[in-house]
Design an enzyme around this catalytic site. Structure first.
Site, PDB file in Angstrom:
ATOM      1  N   GLU A  42       2.955   0.148   4.283  1.00  0.00           N
ATOM      2  CA  GLU A  42       2.576   1.447   3.728  1.00  0.00           C
ATOM      3  C   GLU A  42       3.891   2.083   3.301  1.00  0.00           C
ATOM      4  OE1 GLU A  42      -0.381   2.598   3.223  1.00  0.00           O
ATOM      5  OE2 GLU A  42      -1.729   1.506   4.561  1.00  0.00           O
ATOM      6  N   HIS A  69       0.822  -1.208   0.000  1.00  0.00           N
ATOM      7  CA  HIS A  69       0.000   0.000   0.000  1.00  0.00           C
ATOM      8  C   HIS A  69       0.857   1.259   0.000  1.00  0.00           C
ATOM      9  CE1 HIS A  69      -3.867  -2.018   1.192  1.00  0.00           C
ATOM     10  NE2 HIS A  69      -2.995  -2.968   1.515  1.00  0.00           N
TER      11      HIS A  69
HETATM   12 ZN   LIG Z   1      -4.112   1.026   0.873  1.00  0.00          ZN
END
Ligand SMILES: [Zn+2]
Length: 280
Positions: A244, A166
């Site tokens: 992330e 992500h």
């Molecule tokens: Zn995401």
């Protein structure tokens, strides 16, 4: 929370960081490692010309026999089908949407496109090292899969490691990357919480070294965060983490994410982190 354009807000804006989801998707792209040729010299062959009983072993690849499931967060078509994407699914600690659209940079480069591109690069690197790799989705123009399915794909593959990729959508001044690992929830994930934590630390170390990106300035400690509200983690029975990779709403990180060379650098760092864990 992230600031998002109205079109995206409807689906993604309500999700606290980590941009929501894991999903399912579908097509498994597991591939066998390429056959390795075994060279034989004439002297090694039997007089009849048949293969000798013993052949020199092919060069072993470091990840031979390992299964990795890569989950590119979100999907490029999610915005087209809010009904399917917003359907509530049970992630054991709560009910939440099947998936989200994810975030995007200020000039419209989507998290779904970013995560899919990095994932494809990572597949190539891991397969070259001998791993069997499966993706939870194999295009960026579809919808879903749901976070529940994304976890199921890793479980059904009996993955040695799984990673959901992500980019975050936080306030513009925030920057840096972080890894998210599962917490015990008195559920099936509990037995892989320890392994997931080791996987997360290995990937954190390799990511910092390989990309030069700093630890997150706004989430976790030393780029490590532990959560019990993500379906992709709660429903996993194999070691799994989210990463992330940075903040897509931060101008400097957005520029890096839009550079294919930097995405290759990210993929290489992730491959190295996974390999460190899998070889330990
Ligand atoms: Zn995401």
């Amino acid at each position: 929370m992230r600031a998002l354009p109205a079109s995206v807000l409807a689906v993604c804006g309500l999700i606290a960081s980590a941009c929501g989801g894991t999903g399912t998707g579908g097509a498994a792209s597991g591939q066998a490692a390429p056959a390795t040729s075994v060279e034989q010299t004439a002297a090694e062959q039997t007089p009849t010309g048949q293969s000798p009983a013993k052949q020199s072993p092919p060069d072993a690849k470091p990840l031979e026999g390992k299964v990795v499931v890569i989950d590119p967060g979100h999907n490029g078509g999610n915005y087209r089908d809010p009904k399917a994407v917003n359907r509530k699914v049970n992630v054991l600690t709560k009910w939440k949407p099947c998936d989200t659209t994810g975030t995007q940079t200020n000039n419209g480069y989507t998290e779904a496109a970013f995560s899919f591109d990095v994932s494809k690069r990572l597949v190539k690197l891991l397969e070259a090292r001998g791993a069997t790799v499966k993706l939870t989705r194999t295009s960026n123009d579809g919808v879903g899969p749901c976070i529940t399915e994304r976890a199921a794909i890793g479980n059904e593959a009996h993955a040695d490691a799984a990673i959901s990729i992500h980019g975050d959508g936080a306030a513009p001044a925030n920057h840096g990357f972080h890894v998210i690992m599962p917490k015990k929830i008195n559920g099936p994930v509990d037995k892989v919480v320890g392994a997931s934590s080791r996987l997360g630390i290995d990937v954190r170390n390799a990511f910092a070294k390989g990309t030069g990106l700093p630890y997150s300035t706004y989430i976790g400690r030393n780029a490590l965060d532990y959560r019990n509200d993500l379906g992709g983690l709660n429903l996993s029975t194999v070691p799994k983490i989210f990463i992330e990779c940075g903040n897509m709403r931060n101008a400097a990180e957005a520029a890096k994410f839009q550079d294919p060379n930097f995405r290759q650098k990210i993929a290489l760092a992730l491959a190295n982190g996974l390999q460190h864990y899998l070889k330990a």
